[in-house]
Design a protein around this motif. Structure first.
Motif, PDB file in Angstrom:
ATOM      1  N   UNK A   1       0.824  -1.208   0.000  1.00 26.96           N
ATOM      2  CA  UNK A   1       0.000   0.000   0.000  1.00 26.96           C
ATOM      3  C   UNK A   1       0.857   1.255   0.000  1.00 26.96           C
ATOM      4  N   UNK A   2       2.096   1.148   0.490  1.00 31.27           N
ATOM      5  CA  UNK A   2       2.966   2.314   0.571  1.00 31.27           C
ATOM      6  C   UNK A   2       3.838   2.519  -0.640  1.00 31.27           C
ATOM      7  N   UNK A   3       3.687   1.704  -1.669  1.00 30.29           N
ATOM      8  CA  UNK A   3       4.506   1.857  -2.877  1.00 30.29           C
ATOM      9  C   UNK A   3       4.199   3.193  -3.539  1.00 30.29           C
ATOM     10  N   UNK A   4       5.238   3.923  -3.892  1.00 28.22           N
ATOM     11  CA  UNK A   4       5.040   5.217  -4.530  1.00 28.22           C
ATOM     12  C   UNK A   4       5.396   5.147  -5.999  1.00 28.22           C
ATOM     13  N   UNK A   5       6.363   5.978  -6.415  1.00 27.88           N
ATOM     14  CA  UNK A   5       6.779   5.985  -7.805  1.00 27.88           C
ATOM     15  C   UNK A   5       7.473   4.684  -8.193  1.00 27.88           C
ATOM     16  N   UNK A   6       8.044   3.998  -7.209  1.00 22.82           N
ATOM     17  CA  UNK A   6       8.720   2.730  -7.490  1.00 22.82           C
ATOM     18  C   UNK A   6       8.133   1.638  -6.613  1.00 22.82           C
ATOM     19  N   UNK A   7       8.402   0.385  -6.997  1.00 18.76           N
ATOM     20  CA  UNK A   7       7.882  -0.747  -6.239  1.00 18.76           C
ATOM     21  C   UNK A   7       8.541  -0.801  -4.868  1.00 18.76           C
ATOM     22  N   UNK A   8       7.870  -1.456  -3.921  1.00 17.89           N
ATOM     23  CA  UNK A   8       8.419  -1.598  -2.575  1.00 17.89           C
ATOM     24  C   UNK A   8       9.727  -2.382  -2.604  1.00 17.89           C
TER      25      UNK A   8
ATOM     26  N   UNK B   1       2.702   1.278  -8.488  1.00 25.91           N
ATOM     27  CA  UNK B   1       3.848   2.124  -8.821  1.00 25.91           C
ATOM     28  C   UNK B   1       3.942   2.225 -10.335  1.00 25.91           C
ATOM     29  N   UNK B   2       4.915   3.016 -10.805  1.00 24.16           N
ATOM     30  CA  UNK B   2       5.143   3.171 -12.244  1.00 24.16           C
ATOM     31  C   UNK B   2       6.309   2.328 -12.725  1.00 24.16           C
ATOM     32  N   UNK B   3       6.859   1.487 -11.858  1.00 26.66           N
ATOM     33  CA  UNK B   3       8.005   0.670 -12.244  1.00 26.66           C
ATOM     34  C   UNK B   3       7.684  -0.294 -13.367  1.00 26.66           C
ATOM     35  N   UNK B   4       6.428  -0.701 -13.458  1.00 27.52           N
ATOM     36  CA  UNK B   4       6.057  -1.702 -14.451  1.00 27.52           C
ATOM     37  C   UNK B   4       5.916  -1.117 -15.844  1.00 27.52           C
ATOM     38  N   UNK B   5       6.040   0.190 -15.961  1.00 25.96           N
ATOM     39  CA  UNK B   5       5.875   0.806 -17.269  1.00 25.96           C
ATOM     40  C   UNK B   5       4.417   0.849 -17.699  1.00 25.96           C
ATOM     41  N   UNK B   6       3.501   0.720 -16.743  1.00 30.94           N
ATOM     42  CA  UNK B   6       2.083   0.737 -17.055  1.00 30.94           C
ATOM     43  C   UNK B   6       1.560   2.167 -17.128  1.00 30.94           C
TER      44      UNK B   6
END
Length: 472
Positions: free
Chosen positions: A116-123, A297-302
């Motif tokens: 739940x705390x993941x921001x711009x990047x994954x935990x 997060x946005x790490x997945x490129x989604x």
């Protein structure tokens, strides 16, 4: 308790690529600065930097370890300053496996863990582990036990839907990505233009002008056709082998030809379901089904919205929702429409910019005034469509709203997912007994996602306010 493990040695390569990518701006600036003078010093400094990057990548890989202890994942990393991260199983929302081209060559995956705390990047992100290790880790962290034959049979009967190559091709041809590619190409050309010799640039420009109008038109058509083919290829690469499966309280999405992604979407994190009908797809009867998912997060490129199915016939959507998300099955074909007196506001907002443009062009460049004139007619029609498509529907604790920007969107959400409700009314609306409704939900990265429906009947806006506040 599992033993401490290191990532696959291929993680050294990924660390190196990431470091170079982060430093590429300064490398380019250095090349531009020293390309004429002291070029040899630039090469020496660059070689020393690359050697340093390789050393740091190796040390980062060697110092990175992970293990599962009791009910948590423990990660230790850091070259000089040693850091430890503990992630409880109960906090984990999703575990996604991604395999790029390099990963697939060596049968590796990237494991991304979100809370739940993941921001711009994954935990947490494990850049390169064996496929079997990634699946084992996902099963262990999600507290899944080994399934027996009977449970395997149940899994086989789980709702599942795949996209055909024919539908995927239609999705590519109607994606409308030509404009995006043109914008990227224009930006790229503006950046590299300074490196093109002036003589070559001027000769090329004169050669193009000398071709004549007919040849230039043919070249433009060919370029647009090539970009259109690139758009088709991009869509098919991104959504190739697309499969969505429902298992208990989660949706699993697998997609990608070059980079294979496995996404996990807990049903409890879905805030709203959307149906998008683009200007190109709507006349053909096709739509895209997507979800607004909280957190992540946005790490997945989604994108900020998660696509549940890239393209399907509009009359197939009810069956799709009944199979995967039956609680979101709404009668969105019988919405309460916008009042007729609101039409003039929609048309005015749509044409005002182009109306001013027509006047300006007519004064200064009268020979080109037909161009904004055509755009004015198109914007007038768009205003009519926006008024025609707007509407809402309440069904017990479920709200459906429909609006149009360029594409038509139908949003289905539950009362408990709506974070705020706002009524707005300016002077002209008050005279016409109209008002604007604005509702907010939680979107990706935990930020708000807002939906606005303008110029509703004031009584309807008040009724929706009562519905949201549980007033009778």
């Amino acid at each position: 308790m599992s033993n401490k493990r290191r990532l696959h040695p291929a993680a050294i390569f990924f660390n190196f690529v990431k470091t170079v990518r982060e430093a590429i701006f300064f490398i380019v600036i250095g090349f531009i600065t020293f390309k004429d003078e002291s070029y040899i010093y630039f090469i020496l400094v660059l070689s020393a930097l690359l050697l340093l990057f390789i050393t740091l990548s190796v040390l980062s890989w060697y110092r990175f370890t992970y293990q599962v202890v009791d009910d948590e994942l423990r990660i230790e990393y850091g070259i000089i300053i040693r850091k430890q991260r503990y992630i409880s199983k109960n906090r984990i929302h999703s575990i996604d496996l991604t395999a790029g081209v390099v990963h697939r060559i060596f049968k590796l995956v990237k494991v991304q863990i979100e809370t739940a705390g993941s921001g711009m990047s994954a935990e947490a992100s494990l850049k390169a582990v064996r496929l079997q290790e990634g699946e084992r880790l996902r099963s262990e962290l999600k507290m899944l036990q080994q399934i027996d034959a009977q449970e395997e049979e149940v899994e086989k009967q789980a709702p599942k839907e795949s996209i055909s190559m024919r539908r995927l091709f239609i999705a590519g041809t109607t994606s409308g990505s030509v404009g995006v590619i043109l914008a990227i190409a224009a930006f790229g050309f503006s950046e590299i233009e300074q490196f093109i010799p002036d003589d070559f640039y001027n000769q090329t420009f004169e050669w193009v002008i000398g071709l004549g109008i007919a040849i230039i038109i043919v070249l433009v058509v060919v370029i647009l056709l090539v970009l259109w083919l690139f758009g088709i290829a991009g869509t098919m690469i991104k959504y190739g082998n697309f499969t969505i499966t429902k298992n208990d309280d989660e949706l699993f999405i697998t997609r990608g030809l070059l980079e294979k992604k496995q996404l996990t979407i807990p049903l409890k994190r879905i805030q709203a379901i959307g149906i998008q009908e683009s200007v190109i797809r709507q006349p053909l009867g096709y739509a895209t089904v997507y979800a607004e998912v909280a957190g992540g997060s946005l790490d997945q490129g989604e994108d900020f919205s998660t696509v549940l199915f890239p393209i399907m016939k509009k009359d197939e959507i009810a069956e799709f929702l009944e199979k995967f998300l039956p609680s979101y099955l709404s009668d969105h074909n019988n919405l309460e429409p916008l009042p007729k007196r609101a039409r003039k506001f929609y048309i005015f907002r749509s044409i005002i910019l182009f109306l001013a443009l027509v006047v300006g062009v007519f004064i200064f460049f009268p020979q080109f005034s037909w161009i904004p004139g055509v755009l004015l007619i198109g914007s007038f029609y768009l205003g009519l469509l926006r008024h025609q498509d707007g509407g809402f529907l309440t069904e017990n604790d479920r709200l459906t709203i429909r609006y149009r920007t360029m594409s038509k969107h139908t949003m289905i959400m539950f009362h408990k997912r709506i974070q705020s409700y706002e009524k707005k009314q300016y002077t002209l609306q008050k005279v016409q007994q109209l008002a604007t409704m604005n509702i907010s939900i939680i979107g990706k990265l935990g930020v708000g996602k807002h939906f606005k429906l303008k110029d509703l009947d004031e009584d309807h806006v008040n009724q929706l306010a009562d519905w949201y506040s549980y007033r009778k």
